[in-house]
Write a protein that holds these residues in place. Structure first.
Motif, PDB file in Angstrom:
ATOM      1  N   SER A 269       0.821  -1.209   0.000  1.00  0.00           N
ATOM      2  CA  SER A 269       0.000   0.000   0.000  1.00  0.00           C
ATOM      3  C   SER A 269       0.859   1.265   0.000  1.00  0.00           C
ATOM      4  N   ASP A 270       2.150   1.126   0.379  1.00  0.00           N
ATOM      5  CA  ASP A 270       3.056   2.282   0.321  1.00  0.00           C
ATOM      6  C   ASP A 270       3.746   2.292  -1.047  1.00  0.00           C
ATOM      7  N   GLU A 271       4.769   3.112  -1.201  1.00  0.00           N
ATOM      8  CA  GLU A 271       5.438   3.220  -2.496  1.00  0.00           C
ATOM      9  C   GLU A 271       6.700   2.364  -2.571  1.00  0.00           C
ATOM     10  N   LEU A 272       6.963   1.550  -1.568  1.00  0.00           N
ATOM     11  CA  LEU A 272       8.155   0.712  -1.587  1.00  0.00           C
ATOM     12  C   LEU A 272       8.011  -0.406  -2.613  1.00  0.00           C
ATOM     13  N   LEU A 273       9.152  -0.867  -3.124  1.00  0.00           N
ATOM     14  CA  LEU A 273       9.187  -1.929  -4.123  1.00  0.00           C
ATOM     15  C   LEU A 273       9.668  -3.215  -3.463  1.00  0.00           C
ATOM     16  N   GLU A 274       8.812  -4.225  -3.463  1.00  0.00           N
ATOM     17  CA  GLU A 274       9.174  -5.509  -2.878  1.00  0.00           C
ATOM     18  C   GLU A 274       9.056  -6.646  -3.884  1.00  0.00           C
ATOM     19  N   ASP A 275       8.171  -6.484  -4.851  1.00  0.00           N
ATOM     20  CA  ASP A 275       7.917  -7.562  -5.796  1.00  0.00           C
ATOM     21  C   ASP A 275       7.440  -6.976  -7.117  1.00  0.00           C
ATOM     22  N   PHE A 276       7.320  -7.839  -8.111  1.00  0.00           N
ATOM     23  CA  PHE A 276       6.881  -7.412  -9.437  1.00  0.00           C
ATOM     24  C   PHE A 276       5.557  -6.663  -9.388  1.00  0.00           C
ATOM     25  N   CYS A 277       4.644  -7.107  -8.533  1.00  0.00           N
ATOM     26  CA  CYS A 277       3.314  -6.477  -8.485  1.00  0.00           C
ATOM     27  C   CYS A 277       3.349  -5.061  -7.917  1.00  0.00           C
ATOM     28  N   ASP A 278       4.496  -4.617  -7.370  1.00  0.00           N
ATOM     29  CA  ASP A 278       4.616  -3.245  -6.875  1.00  0.00           C
ATOM     30  C   ASP A 278       5.185  -2.293  -7.927  1.00  0.00           C
ATOM     31  N   SER A 279       5.597  -2.835  -9.072  1.00  0.00           N
ATOM     32  CA  SER A 279       6.318  -2.027 -10.060  1.00  0.00           C
ATOM     33  C   SER A 279       5.365  -1.350 -11.044  1.00  0.00           C
ATOM     34  N   PRO A 280       5.819  -0.274 -11.668  1.00  0.00           N
ATOM     35  CA  PRO A 280       5.007   0.379 -12.719  1.00  0.00           C
ATOM     36  C   PRO A 280       4.741  -0.559 -13.890  1.00  0.00           C
ATOM     37  N   THR A 381       0.290 -16.025 -17.880  1.00  0.00           N
ATOM     38  CA  THR A 381       1.337 -16.125 -18.903  1.00  0.00           C
ATOM     39  C   THR A 381       2.692 -16.108 -18.217  1.00  0.00           C
ATOM     40  N   ILE A 382       3.741 -16.271 -19.005  1.00  0.00           N
ATOM     41  CA  ILE A 382       5.099 -16.176 -18.463  1.00  0.00           C
ATOM     42  C   ILE A 382       5.398 -14.713 -18.172  1.00  0.00           C
ATOM     43  N   ALA A 383       5.845 -14.446 -16.960  1.00  0.00           N
ATOM     44  CA  ALA A 383       6.219 -13.075 -16.587  1.00  0.00           C
ATOM     45  C   ALA A 383       7.700 -12.831 -16.852  1.00  0.00           C
ATOM     46  N   THR A 384       8.544 -13.762 -16.414  1.00  0.00           N
ATOM     47  CA  THR A 384       9.992 -13.599 -16.612  1.00  0.00           C
ATOM     48  C   THR A 384      10.625 -14.938 -16.959  1.00  0.00           C
ATOM     49  N   VAL A 385      11.793 -14.856 -17.582  1.00  0.00           N
ATOM     50  CA  VAL A 385      12.667 -16.010 -17.814  1.00  0.00           C
ATOM     51  C   VAL A 385      14.026 -15.653 -17.238  1.00  0.00           C
ATOM     52  N   SER A 386      14.593 -16.558 -16.459  1.00  0.00           N
ATOM     53  CA  SER A 386      15.918 -16.306 -15.891  1.00  0.00           C
ATOM     54  C   SER A 386      16.704 -17.607 -15.856  1.00  0.00           C
ATOM     55  N   GLY A 387      17.969 -17.507 -15.503  1.00  0.00           N
ATOM     56  CA  GLY A 387      18.857 -18.665 -15.444  1.00  0.00           C
ATOM     57  C   GLY A 387      20.290 -18.205 -15.582  1.00  0.00           C
ATOM     58  N   ASP A 388      21.206 -19.154 -15.771  1.00  0.00           N
ATOM     59  CA  ASP A 388      22.579 -18.734 -16.009  1.00  0.00           C
ATOM     60  C   ASP A 388      22.637 -18.039 -17.369  1.00  0.00           C
ATOM     61  N   ASN A 389      23.706 -17.304 -17.619  1.00  0.00           N
ATOM     62  CA  ASN A 389      23.735 -16.452 -18.807  1.00  0.00           C
ATOM     63  C   ASN A 389      23.691 -17.224 -20.129  1.00  0.00           C
ATOM     64  N   VAL A 629      20.893  -3.821 -14.089  1.00  0.00           N
ATOM     65  CA  VAL A 629      20.128  -4.260 -12.919  1.00  0.00           C
ATOM     66  C   VAL A 629      19.271  -3.137 -12.332  1.00  0.00           C
ATOM     67  N   PRO A 630      19.784  -1.888 -12.183  1.00  0.00           N
ATOM     68  CA  PRO A 630      18.933  -0.840 -11.590  1.00  0.00           C
ATOM     69  C   PRO A 630      17.618  -0.633 -12.329  1.00  0.00           C
ATOM     70  N   ARG A 631      17.659  -0.592 -13.663  1.00  0.00           N
ATOM     71  CA  ARG A 631      16.427  -0.411 -14.441  1.00  0.00           C
ATOM     72  C   ARG A 631      15.484  -1.596 -14.239  1.00  0.00           C
ATOM     73  N   LEU A 632      16.028  -2.802 -14.272  1.00  0.00           N
ATOM     74  CA  LEU A 632      15.196  -3.992 -14.107  1.00  0.00           C
ATOM     75  C   LEU A 632      14.706  -4.138 -12.680  1.00  0.00           C
ATOM     76  N   LEU A 633      15.482  -3.623 -11.725  1.00  0.00           N
ATOM     77  CA  LEU A 633      15.048  -3.650 -10.330  1.00  0.00           C
ATOM     78  C   LEU A 633      13.776  -2.825 -10.152  1.00  0.00           C
ATOM     79  N   ALA A 634      13.706  -1.707 -10.861  1.00  0.00           N
ATOM     80  CA  ALA A 634      12.504  -0.871 -10.781  1.00  0.00           C
ATOM     81  C   ALA A 634      11.316  -1.521 -11.487  1.00  0.00           C
ATOM     82  N   SER A 635      11.608  -2.379 -12.503  1.00  0.00           N
ATOM     83  CA  SER A 635      10.532  -3.004 -13.272  1.00  0.00           C
ATOM     84  C   SER A 635      10.024  -4.288 -12.646  1.00  0.00           C
ATOM     85  N   TRP A 636      10.931  -5.044 -12.019  1.00  0.00           N
ATOM     86  CA  TRP A 636      10.563  -6.371 -11.534  1.00  0.00           C
ATOM     87  C   TRP A 636      10.688  -6.500 -10.033  1.00  0.00           C
TER      88      TRP A 636
END
Length: 636
Positions: A269-280, A381-389, A629-636
Motif C-alpha cells: 500500500s506504500d510506495e516501496l518496491l518488494e515484488d513485481f506487483c509493486d512495479s510500474p 502467462t510467463i512473466a519472466t525467464v531467468s537462469g545462467d547467462n 540491474v537498476p532499471r530492471l530492479l525498478a521493473s521487476w
C-alpha cells in the motif's frame, strides 16, 4: 484446540491435538510450526520447529509438568484425569475413539476405517520422504519396506501376546483384539496396499495430487547393442520429459492456502518496491494490469547432474502471485521439462518448450480450474525467464557465448565497449521493435544469415515470442544476480583484493584461513565458507574461490569483520570493496524505495570505473550485465 497447520481440525484436549499433528503433519517435508504453549501465567512459548520429533522433545523437556496440569484440567469435567503427560508424546499418535457407552477397544467400524486410511497416508508420505529425501532407488525402497513390514509384524504380534498374558484372558474375550494384532492387520502390514512401485504411484495419483510426467518423443537414433556376432544397430526413441503445467496449476489452485494467496494478492500500500506487483511495469501490463489474479509464471533454466557425464538440462517454474517469502522456497518451485544436453543441442530449446508454450497459450485465453472454492476462470502467462547467462541467452534466441561480438541480452554493446563504459545511458537498448526487425533480417536473408546473426547477436526468434503477452526484448529475460554477483563480480574482486593485501604483507593466506576457521558465524553457520587455499587464490579462473553462491555471500559480508582491523580504512582497494558490498546489499535487499535504482546506478558506475583503475584487469560480461540491474530492479 485448533490445529494451525491445517486450520480445519479442532479437538478438546492438547493430547489429541499433538497426536493429530504427528499423524497428519509429522512426515511433511516442509513441516514448520510454533510451540504456542501458554503456561499458567499466560506467557506464550514462541519456539519454532522444522521437525515433529524436536517439537515432542521440546514439550518433554520444557513443558512436561505444565502439560500434565493442563491435560488434567482439560479432562476433569469427564472424570478422567489419569492420563499421564507421557501420552502426549506418543510416537504413534493414533486418534482414539471416544464413546460413553463402549470400551476403547470397541470402536465403531467407521473409526477403524478412518484409522486405517490415516495410517496408509502416513505410510505413503513416509515412503516419499525416504525415497526422495535420501535419493534411494526403487529396489532399495522395496527392500526397506520388506524389512520394516517384518519388524512391524513381529512387534504387534508380540504386543498382542504380552497383552493377553498381562490381562490373563483369551483373545476372544476382548472384542476386536484379534483384528488389531493378527498378521493381516494394518498395524502389522502398514504397506500392504502400497508395497510396489505401481501401487505407490496409483496412491500418489489418487490421494496426493501426483501429476504424471509425460515422455515426448523428439526423434529416433541408432545405437550399437549386443556383443560379438550378435552386435547390431538398434533404433531407439529420443525423448524428453514434460510435466503438464496446467495439471500442476490445477493441483496448486486446489490448495486453500495457495488459492487464498493468489486471490488476495500482496501489493504494497506504500510506495516501496518488494515484488513485481509493486512495479510500474505490472500496473501497465496488458494482462496482469487488468486481471489482478492472473497467474504470473516465472520460468527458470539451469543445468543439473543426474550421475550422467553428459549432463542434463531442466526448466522449472513457479507462480509469482505467491508472496516472495514463500515463493523462494523449494516447495514452491515446480519442474517443467527435463532433457539431456545432447538432445537439447540437436533439437533446440524451441522444440523442448513447444508443449509448455501450447498449454500457456490456452492459459492466456483463460482456463477454468476446479479449485477449493469451485470452478474459477484464470488467465496467466510467463512473466519472466531467468537462469545462467548461456542458458537464458539460448532460450531467448540470443548469442550464447560470452565471447560473442554482441554479448548482452539487454543492449547492443560489443566486447570492447564494456571495458570503457559503465552506465546504461551509453548503450543502445534492445526493444521489441528492433528485435523483431533483426529476426526478420535473419529469415529474409538466408545466404548472409551468419553476418546478421553476428552483427545483432541474435540466433533466431524464440518460441517465447509466440505468446501474446511476452517478448524476450521487453525486459522479460532478466539477469540472475546469483550468477552475475555471487558467482561473478564478488568472487572476482574478493580474489584480487586478498591477493593485493597478501602481497603487501598486511596478512598472509594462513592468517585468513585461521580467522575463517575460528570465526563465529552465528545464524550464518549454515553457509560457512570453505578455506581459501593458495592454489585457489592463484588460479587462472578469475571468478573461482571454491565457494558456493551462499558461501560467497557469507564470506563477502563477514570479511570486513575478520580482516578489517589489519587494513588502513582509507586504503583505496578496501574502500572499493566496501562499496561493492553496499551494491550487493542493495541488489539483494528484499524491499527498496523508488529512489534506490537511481542511486544503485551511480554506485555501480563508480565501482566499475574504480575496479579498472585499481586492478588493471578486464571487465567480465557478468560485470557489464550489472549496469542493467537498476532499471530492471525498478521493473521487476
Amino acid at each position: 484446540m485448533q490445529c494451525h497447520l491445517c486450520e480445519d481440525f479442532s479437538v478438546p484436549t492438547r493430547q489429541l491435538l499433538n497426536r493429530h499433528i504427528g499423524r497428519v503433519h509429522g512426515n511433511s517435508h516442509n513441516f514448520h510450526m510454533t510451540c504456542g504453549f501458554e503456561n499458567s501465567s499466560g506467557t506464550r512459548c514462541e519456539t519454532t520447529f522444522n521437525s515433529f520429533h524436536t517439537y515432542k522433545r521440546h514439550l518433554r523437556k520444557k513443558h512436561r509438568g505444565e502439560v500434565s496440569e493442563c491435560e488434567q484440567e482439560e479432562q476433569r469435567p469427564t472424570g478422567s484425569s489419569a492420563n499421564s503427560a507421557k501420552d502426549l508424546y506418543n510416537d504413534s499418535p493414533e486418534e482414539p475413539c471416544h464413546s460413553p457407552e463402549s470400551a476403547p477397544l470397541d470402536c465403531p467400524p467407521q473409526s477403524l476405517a478412518n484409522n486405517k486410511s490415516n495410517l496408509e497416508r502416513e505410510a505413503a508420505l513416509w515412503i516419499l520422504k525416504l525415497k526422495e529425501g535420501k535419493r534411494l532407488t526403487q529396489s532399495a525402497v522395496d527392500e526397506i519396506l520388506s524389512d520394516v513390514t517384518e519388524l512391524c509384524t513381529n512387534v504387534v504380534c508380540q504386543l498382542g501376546d504380552d497383552l493377553r498374558a498381562i490381562l490373563n484372558v483369551n483373545s476372544d474375550d476382548i472384542p476386536g483384539l484379534n483384528a488389531l494384532v493378527n498378521e493381516t492387520s494394518p498395524y502389522t502390514s502398514p504397506f500392504a496396499n502400497i508395497k510396489t512401485q505401481y501401487l505407490q504411484l496409483s496412491y500418489y495419483r489418487k490421494y496426493l495430487n501426483f501429476v504424471d510426467p509425460i515422455q515426448i518423443t523428439l526423434g529416433t537414433s541408432y545405437i550399437w547393442t549386443g556383443e560379438g556376432q550378435s552386435r547390431r544397430l538398434t533404433e531407439v526413441d529420443q525423448k524428453f520429459t514434460y510435466v503438464p503445467i496446467l495439471e500442476v496449476l490445477k493441483n496448486m489452485l486446489n490448495c486453500p492456502a495457495v488459492y487464498e494467496e493468489i486471490m488476495r494478492g500482496h501489493q504494497r500500500s506504500d510506495e516501496l518496491l518488494e515484488d513485481f506487483c509493486d512495479s510500474p511495469k505490472f500496473k501497465c501490463h496488458p494482462l496482469f494490469g487488468s486481471h489482478h489474479n492472473a497467474l504470473q509464471i516465472f520460468l527458470y533454466f539451469d543445468e543439473c547432474e543426474l550421475c550422467n557425464p553428459l549432463g542434463s538440462f531442466r526448466k522449472k517454474h513457479k507462480i509469482g502471485n505467491i508472496h516472495p517469502m514463500y515463493r523462494s522456497t523449494l516447495e514452491a518451485i515446480q519442474l517443467l521439462c527435463l532433457v539431456e544436453a545432447p538432445l537439447l543441442e540437436v533439437y533446440g530449446h524451441d522444440k523442448i518448450l513447444e508443449p509448455a508454450i501450447k498449454d500457456i497459450k490456452q492459459l492466456e485465453k483463460g482456463c477454468t480450474f476446479s479449485t477449493c472454492e469451485g470452478l474459477v476462470k484464470f488467465y496467466g502467462t510467463i512473466a519472466t525467464v531467468s537462469g545462467d547467462n548461456p542458458g537464458s541467452s539460448a532460450v531467448a534466441g540470443f548469442k550464447e557465448s560470452s565471447a560473442a561480438y554482441r554479448l548482452c541480452r539487454q543492449c547492443l554493446t560489443t566486447k570492447p565497449e564494456i571495458q570503457l563504459k559503465f552506465h546504461e545511458k551509453y548503450f543502445d537498448l534492445r526493444t521489441p521493435l528492433s528485435h523483431q526487425h533483426h529476426c526478420q533480417l535473419l529469415k529474409d536473408n538466408p545466404t548472409i544469415r551468419d553476418h546478421y546473426s553476428k552483427t545483432f547477436g541474435v540466433n533466431r526468434e524464440s518460441i517465447l515470442n509466440s505468446l501474446m503477452y511476452f517478448d524476450v526484448a521487453d525486459e522479460c529475460v532478466v539477469p540472475d544476480v546469483m550468477h552475475d554477483v555471487l558467482e561473478g563480480y564478488l568472487p572476482y574482486t574478493t580474489k584480487l583484493m586478498l591477493n593485493y593485501f597478501i602481497s603487501t604483507r598486511l596478512f598472509s593466506n594462513d592468517d585468513i584461513n585461521s580467522l575463517m576457521s575460528n570465526f563465529d558465524y552465528g545464524f550464518e553457520a549454515i553457509s560457512i565458507p570453505s578455506p581459501l587455499t593458495s592454489t585457489i587464490l592463484q588460479s587462472a579462473d578469475k571468478t573461482r574461490l571454491g565457494q558456493t553462491a551462499s558461501q560467497m555471500w557469507t564470506l563477502g559480508r563477514m570479511l570486513p569483520v575478520m580482516i578489517g582491523h589489519f587494513i588502513p580504512q582509507d586504503d583505496e582497494h578496501w574502500v572499493h570493496y566496501i562499496q561493492l558490498l553496499d551494491i550487493v546489499d542493495l541488489i539483494f535487499a528484499p524491499t527498496v524505495n523508488p529512489e534506490t535504482p537511481g542511486y544503485l546506478e551511480v554506485l555501480i558506475e563508480e565501482n566499475l570505473e574504480q575496479f579498472v583503475t585499481l586492478y588493471r584487469e578486464s571487465v567480465l560480461p557478468k560485470m557489464h550485465f550489472l549496469i542493467h540491474v537498476p532499471r530492471l530492479l525498478a521493473s521487476w
